[in-house]
Design an enzyme around this catalytic site. Structure first.
Site, mmCIF file in Angstrom:
data_model
loop_
_atom_site.group_PDB
_atom_site.id
_atom_site.type_symbol
_atom_site.label_atom_id
_atom_site.label_comp_id
_atom_site.label_asym_id
_atom_site.label_seq_id
_atom_site.Cartn_x
_atom_site.Cartn_y
_atom_site.Cartn_z
ATOM 1 N N GLU A 68 4.951 -4.534 12.161
ATOM 2 C CA GLU A 68 4.182 -3.075 11.661
ATOM 3 C C GLU A 68 2.973 -3.947 11.279
ATOM 4 O O GLU A 68 3.184 -4.392 9.877
ATOM 5 C CB GLU A 68 4.880 -2.129 10.789
ATOM 6 C CG GLU A 68 6.135 -1.561 11.339
ATOM 7 C CD GLU A 68 5.744 -0.466 12.473
ATOM 8 O OE1 GLU A 68 4.506 0.054 12.590
ATOM 9 O OE2 GLU A 68 6.557 -0.232 12.925
ATOM 10 N N ASN A 71 0.719 -1.160 0.088
ATOM 11 C CA ASN A 71 -0.077 -0.001 0.009
ATOM 12 C C ASN A 71 0.822 1.251 0.094
ATOM 13 O O ASN A 71 0.196 2.307 -0.494
ATOM 14 C CB ASN A 71 -1.022 -0.082 1.216
ATOM 15 C CG ASN A 71 -0.502 -0.148 2.494
ATOM 16 O OD1 ASN A 71 0.695 -0.370 2.757
ATOM 17 N ND2 ASN A 71 -1.051 0.508 3.499
ATOM 18 N N CYS A 113 -2.491 1.911 6.631
ATOM 19 C CA CYS A 113 -2.784 1.167 8.131
ATOM 20 C C CYS A 113 -3.181 2.056 9.132
ATOM 21 O O CYS A 113 -3.729 1.727 10.440
ATOM 22 C CB CYS A 113 -1.306 0.575 8.621
ATOM 23 S SG CYS A 113 -0.151 1.742 8.511
ATOM 24 N N GLU A 140 9.299 1.976 13.977
ATOM 25 C CA GLU A 140 10.050 2.516 12.801
ATOM 26 C C GLU A 140 10.230 3.892 12.988
ATOM 27 O O GLU A 140 9.499 4.586 13.698
ATOM 28 C CB GLU A 140 9.381 2.238 11.568
ATOM 29 C CG GLU A 140 9.391 0.393 11.269
ATOM 30 C CD GLU A 140 9.098 0.147 9.706
ATOM 31 O OE1 GLU A 140 8.284 0.953 9.055
ATOM 32 O OE2 GLU A 140 9.671 -1.209 9.510
HETATM 33 P P1 NAD Z 1 0.062 -8.915 3.529
HETATM 34 O O1 NAD Z 1 -0.011 -9.183 5.000
HETATM 35 O O2 NAD Z 1 -0.946 -9.479 2.913
HETATM 36 O O3 NAD Z 1 1.473 -8.700 2.921
HETATM 37 C C1 NAD Z 1 2.533 -8.200 3.456
HETATM 38 C C2 NAD Z 1 3.762 -8.972 2.852
HETATM 39 O O4 NAD Z 1 4.102 -10.039 3.503
HETATM 40 C C3 NAD Z 1 3.746 -9.064 1.456
HETATM 41 O O5 NAD Z 1 4.919 -8.760 0.892
HETATM 42 C C4 NAD Z 1 3.147 -10.421 0.992
HETATM 43 O O6 NAD Z 1 3.668 -10.995 -0.140
HETATM 44 C C5 NAD Z 1 4.024 -10.946 2.317
HETATM 45 N N1 NAD Z 1 3.139 -12.216 2.604
HETATM 46 C C6 NAD Z 1 1.841 -12.618 2.615
HETATM 47 N N2 NAD Z 1 1.698 -13.826 3.046
HETATM 48 C C7 NAD Z 1 2.715 -14.284 3.607
HETATM 49 C C8 NAD Z 1 3.044 -15.365 4.455
HETATM 50 N N3 NAD Z 1 2.210 -16.266 5.016
HETATM 51 N N4 NAD Z 1 4.263 -15.498 5.214
HETATM 52 C C9 NAD Z 1 5.252 -14.199 4.955
HETATM 53 N N5 NAD Z 1 4.785 -13.288 4.144
HETATM 54 C C10 NAD Z 1 3.626 -13.162 3.334
HETATM 55 O O7 NAD Z 1 -0.317 -7.292 3.787
HETATM 56 P P2 NAD Z 1 -0.693 -6.285 2.631
HETATM 57 O O8 NAD Z 1 -2.054 -6.492 2.048
HETATM 58 O O9 NAD Z 1 0.261 -6.136 1.644
HETATM 59 O O10 NAD Z 1 -0.905 -4.850 3.109
HETATM 60 C C11 NAD Z 1 -1.956 -4.518 3.983
HETATM 61 C C12 NAD Z 1 -1.835 -4.638 5.414
HETATM 62 O O11 NAD Z 1 -0.742 -4.295 5.964
HETATM 63 C C13 NAD Z 1 -2.712 -4.202 6.376
HETATM 64 O O12 NAD Z 1 -3.479 -4.773 7.166
HETATM 65 C C14 NAD Z 1 -2.211 -2.831 6.866
HETATM 66 O O13 NAD Z 1 -2.827 -2.298 7.912
HETATM 67 C C15 NAD Z 1 -0.957 -3.415 7.160
HETATM 68 N N6 NAD Z 1 -0.027 -2.127 6.868
HETATM 69 C C16 NAD Z 1 0.605 -2.028 8.268
HETATM 70 C C17 NAD Z 1 1.367 -0.946 8.424
HETATM 71 C C18 NAD Z 1 2.184 -0.333 9.519
HETATM 72 O O14 NAD Z 1 2.996 0.258 9.745
HETATM 73 N N7 NAD Z 1 1.496 -0.844 10.638
HETATM 74 C C19 NAD Z 1 1.766 -0.106 7.179
HETATM 75 C C20 NAD Z 1 1.227 -0.657 5.946
HETATM 76 C C21 NAD Z 1 0.170 -1.778 5.937
#
Ligand code: NAD
Length: 473
Positions: free
Chosen positions: A246, A148, A280, A454
């Site tokens: 995060e 995102n 997020c 971070e």
């Molecule tokens: P996601 O958890 O689907 O994916 C994040 C990353 O993890 C990607 O690179 C993905 O390919 C990888 N991934 C997916 N499944 C995995 C697994 N089983 N094991 C290891 N890696 C895996 O999240 P997304 O859809 O890319 O992003 C949206 C989410 O991220 C939302 O929940 C949002 O709140 C959160 N987010 C948090 C922050 C923060 O700073 N706290 C910032 C941005 C997004």
């Protein structure tokens, strides 16, 4: 059609195994991304381990100068990288440009922080002893980033790790890999030494497993959903691998009767609709005190109705597509659930007809506090409003969740602002401000929103070990 490479030990490599990258505004395939098996990830960790021997001895000043040169490369390519980001993520172009600018600031901030990995000298309890506390780089870092904010959130890991003296192997989201490739190109052009930064691509779970099990990887930093974060926590138990996490948010917005109406509406619009609600720290649930409720809802809804929806490359677009078709279905289900529990749709409320994953900017009023859009991360342009009467009641509502990333408070009462800083359970509390993030201040969550921070000086500390040196003379 172009094939994007991974970046391994100083070389850009296109592989035979590729997968398509889609434009969420049109559904079109815009590129193919190289992918590879786990053997290349373990090789990357091996190369990173070799690079660590040298990188940890490079002076912090020289490491900071590399970060400054990366910032210059990003600045040169700002417009082009922003377009790439919009094409693969759907983010409105002005916001993509803003993301590149904030990423540049992050690199500049950590360029300076490289020089500030201070230790200390501790007075002894026993005569003749001397105690030092020193900071050393943790070693090779395995980084996993989400789609995102594909540049910014990778930078929050890469910049401090490099500044601290740690090589990084980055696994970006497979939905937005082209932006990560552009980052790799900037690091390469800036003269990043071989193996100090690498970009790998493949199955998320398999790569996370390799980071966990490979002894060369000394820390994993992850940004993404809480569901995936918990899987990484479970896997990391095998080797007690240190984690920085995060994860997801569910930010409450508390608008009090004494808030300034115009500036509050403007700030909540940003907090809710930036990146089409896919942030997020997005305002997930709006609690508005009874005395200002009607005026706020009217002014807010008028402004939401005027937001232009479309392809993020189009002029003046404020609402882009959602990242996947499933995200549109998720948004529609949340609206349906809220309406079933008595909410009224003031605008939007449905998928937008036509190509792409569009959902209309939506305001819901009279939303029951236990509706799904109040209890689950929405990640869509839906603003659910619920009226409240007292500060105590709204604090209970705000804290009634296992998430605790950001919270927003709008009030002109300074005493209330100070009370809520303490009472609200969140890592980031934004008072009369819709955009709290800045390079110099820590970013992260409490409860199930994250471990560690971070940015700020905390962002560098995450990649440093603290060692106590006891000397008897
Ligand atoms: P996601 O958890 O689907 O994916 C994040 C990353 O993890 C990607 O690179 C993905 O390919 C990888 N991934 C997916 N499944 C995995 C697994 N089983 N094991 C290891 N890696 C895996 O999240 P997304 O859809 O890319 O992003 C949206 C989410 O991220 C939302 O929940 C949002 O709140 C959160 N987010 C948090 C922050 C923060 O700073 N706290 C910032 C941005 C997004």
């Amino acid at each position: 059609m172009k094939t994007c490479p991974v970046y391994l030990n100083g070389e850009f490599v296109c592989t035979d195994d590729t997968f398509p990258v889609h434009n969420p505004a049109t559904g079109e395939i815009v590129a193919q991304m190289s992918s590879h098996g786990i053997d290349r990830v373990s090789q990357a960790l091996e190369h990173a381990h070799a690079a660590f021997a040298l990188w940890r001895t490079v002076t912090p000043d020289a490491r900071g100068r590399l970060l400054d040169r990366i910032a210059v490369e990003l600045e040169h390519r700002r417009g082009e990288i922003a377009r790439t980001m919009t094409v693969e993520s759907g983010k409105p172009l002005a916001q993509s440009l803003g993301e590149v600018s904030l990423t540049i600031q992050h690199f500049q901030w950590f360029a300076g922080e490289a020089m500030r990995a201070y230790g200390r000298v501790v007075p002894p309890m026993v005569a003749g002893k001397h105690h030092l506390v020193i900071k050393s780089p943790v070693g090779v870092v395995g980084a996993i980033s989400p789609w995102n904010f594909p540049l910014l959130l990778a930078a929050r890991k890469v910049a401090p790790a490099l500044a601290a003296g740690c090589p990084v192997v980055l696994k970006p989201s497979d939905v937005t890999p082209m932006t990560a490739v552009a980052l790799a190109e900037c690091i390469h052009a800036a003269g990043g030494p071989k193996g100090v930064f690498q970009l790998v691509m493949g199955s998320g779970p398999d790569i996370a497993d390799e980071f966990v099990d490979n002894p060369h990887c000394r820390k994993i930093t992850f940004t993404g959903s809480t569901a995936v974060g918990k899987k990484i926590i479970a896997a990391a138990a095998r080797t007690a691998k240190p984690l920085q996490l995060e994860m997801g948010g569910l930010a409450p917005v508390l608008v009090f009767d004494d808030a300034d109406l115009d500036s509050t509406v403007a700030a909540v619009l940003i907090a809710k609709f930036r990146n089409t609600g896919q942030s997020c720290i997005a305002a997930n649930r709006l609690y508005v005190q009874r005395g200002i409720h009607d005026r706020f809802v009217k002014a807010f809804t008028e402004r939401v109705k005027s937001m232009k929806l479309g392809d993020g490359l189009g002029p003046g677009v404020e609402i882009g597509p959602l990242i996947r078709p499933q995200a549109v279905a998720h948004a529609a289900a949340q609206v349906e659930d809220a309406v079933r529990r008595g909410a009224r749709i003031l605008c939007g409320g449905k998928a937008h007809a036509g190509l792409g994953n569009f959902f209309e900017a939506t305001v819901l009023d009279g939303v029951a506090p236990d509706s799904r859009c109040m209890a689950d991360e929405t990640f869509a342009p839906i603003a659910p409003v619920c009226a409240f009467d007292t500060e105590a009641a709204v604090v209970r509502l705000a804290n009634n969740t296992q998430s605790g990333l950001a919270a927003y408070v709008f009030t002109r009462d300074l005493a209330r602002g100070f009370r809520l800083m303490e009472d609200i359970e969140a890592g980031i509390i934004s008072i009369n401000d819709g955009l709290p993030t800045t390079s110099q201040a820590p970013f992260g969550g409490v409860k199930q929103s994250g471990w560690g921070r971070e940015l700020g000086c905390e962002g560098l500390d995450a990649f440093l070990e603290t060692k106590h040196i006891s000397i008897g003379l």
